[in-house]
Design a protein around this motif. Structure first.
Motif, PDB file in Angstrom:
ATOM      1  N   ASN A  42       0.712  -1.429  -0.151  1.00 23.59           N
ATOM      2  CA  ASN A  42       0.212   0.092  -0.083  1.00 23.59           C
ATOM      3  C   ASN A  42       0.847   1.623  -0.159  1.00 23.59           C
ATOM      4  OD1 ASN A  42      -2.435  -1.228   0.338  1.00 23.59           O
ATOM      5  ND2 ASN A  42      -2.450  -1.629   1.931  1.00 23.59           N
ATOM      6  N   ALA A  43       2.450   1.647   0.388  1.00 20.76           N
ATOM      7  CA  ALA A  43       2.895   2.372   0.202  1.00 20.76           C
ATOM      8  C   ALA A  43       4.209   1.827   0.090  1.00 20.76           C
ATOM      9  CB  ALA A  43       2.621   2.948   1.709  1.00 20.76           C
ATOM     10  N   VAL A  44       4.979   3.168  -0.213  1.00 21.75           N
ATOM     11  CA  VAL A  44       6.907   3.345  -0.293  1.00 21.75           C
ATOM     12  C   VAL A  44       7.039   4.311  -0.262  1.00 21.75           C
ATOM     13  CG1 VAL A  44       6.675   3.419  -3.329  1.00 21.75           C
ATOM     14  CG2 VAL A  44       8.221   2.764  -1.768  1.00 21.75           C
ATOM     15  N   ALA A  45       8.089   4.742   0.520  1.00 19.88           N
ATOM     16  CA  ALA A  45       8.975   6.072   0.807  1.00 19.88           C
ATOM     17  C   ALA A  45      10.692   5.614   0.825  1.00 19.88           C
ATOM     18  CB  ALA A  45       8.998   6.123   2.882  1.00 19.88           C
ATOM     19  N   LEU A  46      10.788   6.332   0.134  1.00 15.79           N
ATOM     20  CA  LEU A  46      12.276   6.970  -0.636  1.00 15.79           C
ATOM     21  C   LEU A  46      13.211   7.776   0.166  1.00 15.79           C
ATOM     22  CD1 LEU A  46      11.461   6.385  -4.653  1.00 15.79           C
ATOM     23  CD2 LEU A  46      12.408   4.284  -3.278  1.00 15.79           C
ATOM     24  N   ARG A  47      14.435   7.377   0.030  1.00 17.87           N
ATOM     25  CA  ARG A  47      15.251   7.987   0.552  1.00 17.87           C
ATOM     26  C   ARG A  47      16.675   8.463  -0.209  1.00 17.87           C
ATOM     27  NH1 ARG A  47      16.040   7.074   6.823  1.00 17.87           N
ATOM     28  NH2 ARG A  47      17.041   8.572   7.335  1.00 17.87           N
ATOM     29  N   TYR A  48      16.942   9.278   0.069  1.00 17.46           N
ATOM     30  CA  TYR A  48      18.005   9.729  -0.744  1.00 17.46           C
ATOM     31  C   TYR A  48      18.752  11.455   0.041  1.00 17.46           C
ATOM     32  CZ  TYR A  48      14.145  12.322  -3.764  1.00 17.46           C
ATOM     33  OH  TYR A  48      13.462  12.502  -3.815  1.00 17.46           O
ATOM     34  N   HIS A  49      19.824  11.807  -0.942  1.00 14.28           N
ATOM     35  CA  HIS A  49      20.204  12.939  -0.521  1.00 14.28           C
ATOM     36  C   HIS A  49      19.571  13.690  -1.505  1.00 14.28           C
ATOM     37  CE1 HIS A  49      22.937  11.964   3.305  1.00 14.28           C
ATOM     38  NE2 HIS A  49      22.982  11.100   2.844  1.00 14.28           N
ATOM     39  N   ALA A  50      19.702  15.001  -0.997  1.00 18.36           N
ATOM     40  CA  ALA A  50      19.111  15.933  -2.241  1.00 18.36           C
ATOM     41  C   ALA A  50      19.748  17.655  -1.309  1.00 18.36           C
ATOM     42  CB  ALA A  50      17.966  16.256  -2.613  1.00 18.36           C
ATOM     43  N   TYR A  51      19.622  18.488  -2.521  1.00 19.07           N
ATOM     44  CA  TYR A  51      20.753  19.417  -1.821  1.00 19.07           C
ATOM     45  C   TYR A  51      19.824  21.087  -2.197  1.00 19.07           C
ATOM     46  CZ  TYR A  51      24.157  15.830  -1.344  1.00 19.07           C
ATOM     47  OH  TYR A  51      24.582  14.475  -1.647  1.00 19.07           O
ATOM     48  N   ASP A  52      18.841  21.090  -1.215  1.00 22.79           N
ATOM     49  CA  ASP A  52      17.872  22.097  -1.482  1.00 22.79           C
ATOM     50  C   ASP A  52      17.510  23.038  -0.491  1.00 22.79           C
ATOM     51  OD1 ASP A  52      16.933  24.118  -3.180  1.00 22.79           O
ATOM     52  OD2 ASP A  52      15.422  23.140  -4.139  1.00 22.79           O
ATOM     53  N   GLU A  53      16.545  23.990  -1.344  1.00 23.76           N
ATOM     54  CA  GLU A  53      16.161  24.191   0.660  1.00 23.76           C
ATOM     55  C   GLU A  53      14.940  23.641   0.556  1.00 23.76           C
ATOM     56  OE1 GLU A  53      15.132  28.828   0.558  1.00 23.76           O
ATOM     57  OE2 GLU A  53      17.872  28.684  -0.452  1.00 23.76           O
ATOM     58  N   VAL A  54      14.155  23.473  -0.070  1.00 23.96           N
ATOM     59  CA  VAL A  54      12.843  22.528   0.724  1.00 23.96           C
ATOM     60  C   VAL A  54      13.090  21.127  -0.510  1.00 23.96           C
ATOM     61  CG1 VAL A  54      11.473  24.275  -0.037  1.00 23.96           C
ATOM     62  CG2 VAL A  54      11.611  23.071  -2.345  1.00 23.96           C
ATOM     63  N   PRO A  55      11.822  20.510   0.045  1.00 22.10           N
ATOM     64  CA  PRO A  55      12.080  18.483  -0.672  1.00 22.10           C
ATOM     65  C   PRO A  55      12.115  18.505  -2.451  1.00 22.10           C
ATOM     66  CG  PRO A  55      10.677  18.343   0.893  1.00 22.10           C
ATOM     67  CD  PRO A  55      10.784  19.750   0.135  1.00 22.10           C
TER      68      PRO A  55
END
Length: 121
Positions: A42-55
């Motif tokens: 029913n769901a998936v969550a992904l994790r990673y590094h990004a470089y901005d002020e907002v997601p």
């Protein structure tokens, strides 16, 4: 004439030195590859590094979520993302796996607004 050639040659190599010295810093500004943080039917969550002020929702994360939900005959609908903590560039983005596809643009647009001020309570 030899002195002018030496100065020109030195400038040429120094310019290249700075380019290659700063190149790793520029490469560090690209988001990393998403990894599964949580996954179910029913769901998936992904994790990673990004470089901005907002997601920062990447196309690679969208593709990964769509691929995961498709295994169950469902569509990935974006629910939002957040930073892991204030001192990290790591983000977690959540998707629900549903029978119908919803319009993700409202959620993505809401996250793209950069705050003009910060309230600390």
């Amino acid at each position: 004439m030899a002195a002018a050639q030496m100065i020109a040659k030195k400038g040429f190599f120094m310019g290249r030195f700075w380019f290659f010295a700063l190149l790793p810093l520029l490469a560090a500004c690209t988001p990393t590859t998403p990894t599964l943080h949580f996954a179910s039917e029913n769901a998936v969550a992904l994790r990673y590094h990004a470089y901005d002020e907002v997601p920062t929702l990447t196309a690679q994360a969208l593709d990964e979520a769509a691929r995961h939900c498709a295994k169950y005959g469902k569509f990935a609908n974006y629910k939002g993302g957040n930073a892991v903590n204030a001192l990290s560039t790591e983000e977690i983005h959540q998707f629900s796996c549903d029978k119908t596809k919803s319009d993700d643009s409202a959620v993505i647009g809401g996250q793209a607004r950069r705050p003009s001020y910060i309230i600390i309570e």
